[in-house]
Scaffold this motif. Structure first.
Motif, PDB file in Angstrom:
ATOM      1  N   PHE A 187     -26.811  31.016 -27.652  1.00 22.98           N
ATOM      2  CA  PHE A 187     -26.364  31.597 -28.909  1.00 22.98           C
ATOM      3  C   PHE A 187     -25.627  30.634 -29.641  1.00 22.98           C
ATOM      4  CE2 PHE A 187     -23.634  34.366 -31.339  1.00 22.98           C
ATOM      5  CZ  PHE A 187     -24.678  35.133 -32.293  1.00 22.98           C
ATOM      6  N   GLU A 188     -25.791  30.364 -30.968  1.00 21.12           N
ATOM      7  CA  GLU A 188     -25.260  29.703 -32.022  1.00 21.12           C
ATOM      8  C   GLU A 188     -24.497  30.743 -32.822  1.00 21.12           C
ATOM      9  OE1 GLU A 188     -27.660  27.166 -34.317  1.00 21.12           O
ATOM     10  OE2 GLU A 188     -28.314  26.013 -32.463  1.00 21.12           O
ATOM     11  N   PRO A 189     -23.060  30.898 -32.391  1.00 20.92           N
ATOM     12  CA  PRO A 189     -22.318  31.986 -33.103  1.00 20.92           C
ATOM     13  C   PRO A 189     -21.973  31.119 -34.590  1.00 20.92           C
ATOM     14  CG  PRO A 189     -20.925  30.682 -31.625  1.00 20.92           C
ATOM     15  CD  PRO A 189     -22.280  30.144 -31.401  1.00 20.92           C
ATOM     16  N   PRO A 190     -21.934  32.047 -35.575  1.00 23.53           N
ATOM     17  CA  PRO A 190     -21.617  31.523 -36.887  1.00 23.53           C
ATOM     18  C   PRO A 190     -19.967  31.382 -36.827  1.00 23.53           C
ATOM     19  CG  PRO A 190     -21.978  34.056 -37.241  1.00 23.53           C
ATOM     20  CD  PRO A 190     -22.213  33.409 -35.549  1.00 23.53           C
ATOM     21  N   ALA A 191     -19.568  30.583 -37.855  1.00 21.45           N
ATOM     22  CA  ALA A 191     -18.209  30.374 -37.904  1.00 21.45           C
ATOM     23  C   ALA A 191     -17.489  31.881 -37.816  1.00 21.45           C
ATOM     24  CB  ALA A 191     -17.860  29.540 -39.176  1.00 21.45           C
ATOM     25  N   THR A 192     -16.413  31.824 -37.031  1.00 18.90           N
ATOM     26  CA  THR A 192     -16.015  33.060 -36.891  1.00 18.90           C
ATOM     27  C   THR A 192     -14.309  32.915 -37.153  1.00 18.90           C
ATOM     28  OG1 THR A 192     -15.326  32.847 -34.484  1.00 18.90           O
ATOM     29  CG2 THR A 192     -17.147  34.070 -35.067  1.00 18.90           C
ATOM     30  N   MET A 193     -13.748  33.992 -37.930  1.00 19.01           N
ATOM     31  CA  MET A 193     -12.375  33.590 -38.318  1.00 19.01           C
ATOM     32  C   MET A 193     -12.051  35.252 -38.876  1.00 19.01           C
ATOM     33  SD  MET A 193     -13.577  32.369 -42.199  1.00 19.01           S
ATOM     34  CE  MET A 193     -15.027  31.845 -41.469  1.00 19.01           C
ATOM     35  N   PHE A 194     -10.880  35.341 -39.126  1.00 18.94           N
ATOM     36  CA  PHE A 194     -10.155  36.612 -39.717  1.00 18.94           C
ATOM     37  C   PHE A 194      -9.892  36.588 -41.082  1.00 18.94           C
ATOM     38  CE2 PHE A 194      -8.931  37.405 -35.223  1.00 18.94           C
ATOM     39  CZ  PHE A 194      -9.466  38.659 -35.049  1.00 18.94           C
ATOM     40  N   ALA A 195     -10.460  37.709 -41.863  1.00 15.91           N
ATOM     41  CA  ALA A 195     -10.347  37.459 -43.276  1.00 15.91           C
ATOM     42  C   ALA A 195     -10.038  38.623 -43.936  1.00 15.91           C
ATOM     43  CB  ALA A 195     -11.572  36.922 -43.897  1.00 15.91           C
TER      44      ALA A 195
END
Length: 178
Positions: free
Chosen positions: A16-24
């Motif tokens: 699995f290639e996760p997208p860029a993850t962050m808190f926003a």
């Protein structure tokens, strides 16, 4: 034993290639599935929900048409649902790739909620590695919402069928004119 464990973990990571993850922070809701978010290290991001097609105004070249007044009401109901479910200035976990996002609050994935509650339909997206499970779940949630007459599927079933048809005909690339 450690060698096999390492091989198993590596194969899962490569699946699995996760997208860029962050808190926003959610800054603005422009439409039912179109937002602006603010991530401190990146700045403002504009994104559309991955795999979700919210009500739209149809164009003459589309294969089916939705009356403009009905489309306006459907868009209002869907946007109101979004505004009642997501809150401005609240922090969400955001998966972001190519202008599309997965919006998550704890274990709650808003992309799935919007379809499950009948305020959007599943929209096929460009293939990314390892996302078949999410696509299958979104399709299943749409079918359940349709069968149970949830959300817009209750009063606007014919229009939602049209939206479903249009969503599956739309190009897989970046939206142009939609």
């Amino acid at each position: 034993m450690k060698k096999w464990l390492c091989v198993a973990l590596c194969s899962v990571c490569l699946a699995f290639e996760p997208p860029a993850t962050m808190f926003a922070l959610l800054k603005n809701v422009y439409a039912a599935s179109l937002f602006s978010m603010y991530a401190p290290r990146i700045g403002y991001l504009y994104c559309s929900l991955y795999g979700v097609q919210a009500p739209i105004y149809t164009q003459p070249e589309m294969s089916c048409q939705i009356d403009a007044k009905k489309a306006q009401k459907m868009r209002w109901y869907a946007k109101t649902f979004t505004q009642r479910t997501l809150f401005l200035e609240q922090k969400y976990r955001l998966g972001y790739a190519n202008g599309y996002c997965l919006v998550q609050d704890g274990a709650h994935l808003f992309n799935a909620t919007m379809i499950r509650e009948g305020f959007g339909v599943y929209r096929p997206m460009p293939k990314t590695k390892g996302d078949e499970l999410l696509k299958n779940q979104l399709q299943m949630l749409e079918d359940v919402a349709r069968i149970n007459g949830k959300g817009l599927w209750g009063d606007y079933a014919r229009e939602m069928q049209c939206l479903r048809k249009v969503a599956r005909e739309r190009p897989d690339g970046i939206d142009e004119g939609y």
